[in-house]
Design a protein around this motif. Sequence first.
Motif, mmCIF file in Angstrom:
data_model
loop_
_atom_site.group_PDB
_atom_site.id
_atom_site.type_symbol
_atom_site.label_atom_id
_atom_site.label_comp_id
_atom_site.label_asym_id
_atom_site.label_seq_id
_atom_site.Cartn_x
_atom_site.Cartn_y
_atom_site.Cartn_z
ATOM 1 N N VAL A 14 0.853 -1.183 0.000
ATOM 2 C CA VAL A 14 0.000 0.000 0.000
ATOM 3 C C VAL A 14 0.892 1.236 0.000
ATOM 4 O O VAL A 14 1.590 1.497 0.973
ATOM 5 C CB VAL A 14 -0.944 0.028 1.221
ATOM 6 C CG1 VAL A 14 -1.817 1.275 1.174
ATOM 7 C CG2 VAL A 14 -1.813 -1.226 1.242
ATOM 8 N N THR A 72 -9.117 -5.329 3.393
ATOM 9 C CA THR A 72 -8.651 -6.720 3.392
ATOM 10 C C THR A 72 -8.843 -7.445 4.720
ATOM 11 O O THR A 72 -8.302 -8.529 4.901
ATOM 12 C CB THR A 72 -7.161 -6.778 3.005
ATOM 13 O OG1 THR A 72 -6.374 -6.097 3.993
ATOM 14 C CG2 THR A 72 -6.930 -6.149 1.640
ATOM 15 N N SER A 209 -3.188 -4.696 5.595
ATOM 16 C CA SER A 209 -2.186 -5.225 4.661
ATOM 17 C C SER A 209 -0.856 -5.411 5.380
ATOM 18 O O SER A 209 -0.164 -6.420 5.210
ATOM 19 C CB SER A 209 -2.024 -4.286 3.464
ATOM 20 O OG SER A 209 -3.218 -4.221 2.710
ATOM 21 N N ARG A 212 -1.240 -8.377 7.927
ATOM 22 C CA ARG A 212 -1.205 -9.691 7.281
ATOM 23 C C ARG A 212 0.213 -10.048 6.849
ATOM 24 O O ARG A 212 0.644 -11.204 6.958
ATOM 25 C CB ARG A 212 -2.149 -9.711 6.078
ATOM 26 C CG ARG A 212 -3.627 -9.663 6.461
ATOM 27 C CD ARG A 212 -4.545 -9.854 5.256
ATOM 28 N NE ARG A 212 -4.415 -8.813 4.259
ATOM 29 C CZ ARG A 212 -3.834 -8.962 3.086
ATOM 30 N NH1 ARG A 212 -3.290 -10.119 2.746
ATOM 31 N NH2 ARG A 212 -3.760 -7.947 2.229
ATOM 32 N N LYS A 213 0.946 -9.047 6.363
ATOM 33 C CA LYS A 213 2.333 -9.290 5.979
ATOM 34 C C LYS A 213 3.158 -9.702 7.199
ATOM 35 O O LYS A 213 4.011 -10.592 7.117
ATOM 36 C CB LYS A 213 2.915 -8.026 5.349
ATOM 37 C CG LYS A 213 4.236 -8.224 4.623
ATOM 38 C CD LYS A 213 4.047 -8.980 3.330
ATOM 39 C CE LYS A 213 5.348 -9.061 2.536
ATOM 40 N NZ LYS A 213 5.189 -9.873 1.312
#
Length: 369
Positions: A14, A72, A209, A212-213
């Motif tokens: 992002v 997400t 994002s 989650r990473k």
Amino acid sequence: MTSQAPLTYDQAGVNYDLIDPLKITAQRAAAATASHLAGHGFSEVKASRGESAYVVDVGPFYIASIVECLGTKTLVADEMAKLTGNSFFAGIAQDTIAMAINDLITVGATPLVVQAYWAAGGSDWFGDAQRAQALVAGWKAACDTCQVAWGGGETPALAGIVEDGRIDLAASCTGLINPKERLSVGDKLGPGDAIVLLASSGIHANGLSLARKLAERLPQGYLTEIEPGLTYGEALLAPTALYSPVTEALWKAGITPHYCANITGHGWRKLLRHPSALTYRIHAVPPKTAVLDFIQKQAGQDDREAYSTLNMGAGFAIFVKAEDAERTAQISRDCGIEAWVAGTVEAGPKQLLIEPIGVRFSEDDLHLR
């Protein structure tokens, strides 16, 4: 602190430097369409352009509207369902509604109607009764909390656009600003005002994002315990706080905010949202929720990076007259949401000074109003 290289939001995929120019171009094109309202006998509130909700003057009152995508966070719910066998979609429904309603109320609106957009990768998604019923139940419960009608929605199956087994969620919301004195677009904001910060319930629905990473780095992934009895995945899925009960209670108590900001994407830089050249001086920083503290440490982020991306414990900011500050915080607490009188507005260059942690953001750090 993690020994791995720091993880930034850009690395998670992002990059606001790429996204924001398109938003600005779209805003300019949209502004050119405002003249069409005159043909219906109405006009826009120009100051609402670039704010969190768009406002139209229809005569006796204003109408405000907003549409927001969840993002997400559903991917985390999907993975946790595989790992635990539990559905988290009741909370996901609240997240989606919160994204729209928490923006709508920044302009002084009372939420009136919510519409749903549930786009699945195929019809099979809706065949999972436990998951689908949780989504419906959570959606209705959030509407009940905010005293808003659920008007309807759209449930397309978009194979080839949305990945199979996934769902993209969004909500639109329309509200009334009635009486007109409730309008809050910052025209009254100025030096001497106080900044009241309302507590977040966790990561909310921004920064997922990155979160989650980070899970990919953890030995046990989403099942990593961040404190006894609480896994990383469960903490990420804490539903976003709904702030409309607070703003409605403030109006009933005779308090009209001079400005409000929903602290979402861009983190605390959202406090710089108003176009005026003002300095926002923060003297009290709310405690971080456990999951945000965990993310910052494990991602190796310094305070500047963390506060520019995540809500860091504060999900909503209300700017009020100094004499109303303590009462504003208490009204929020009475609604079940912790709050702090955290700072002041001063004359000066447009900047945010978070003094307890020594972080400064300037106008250059916020590319988009």
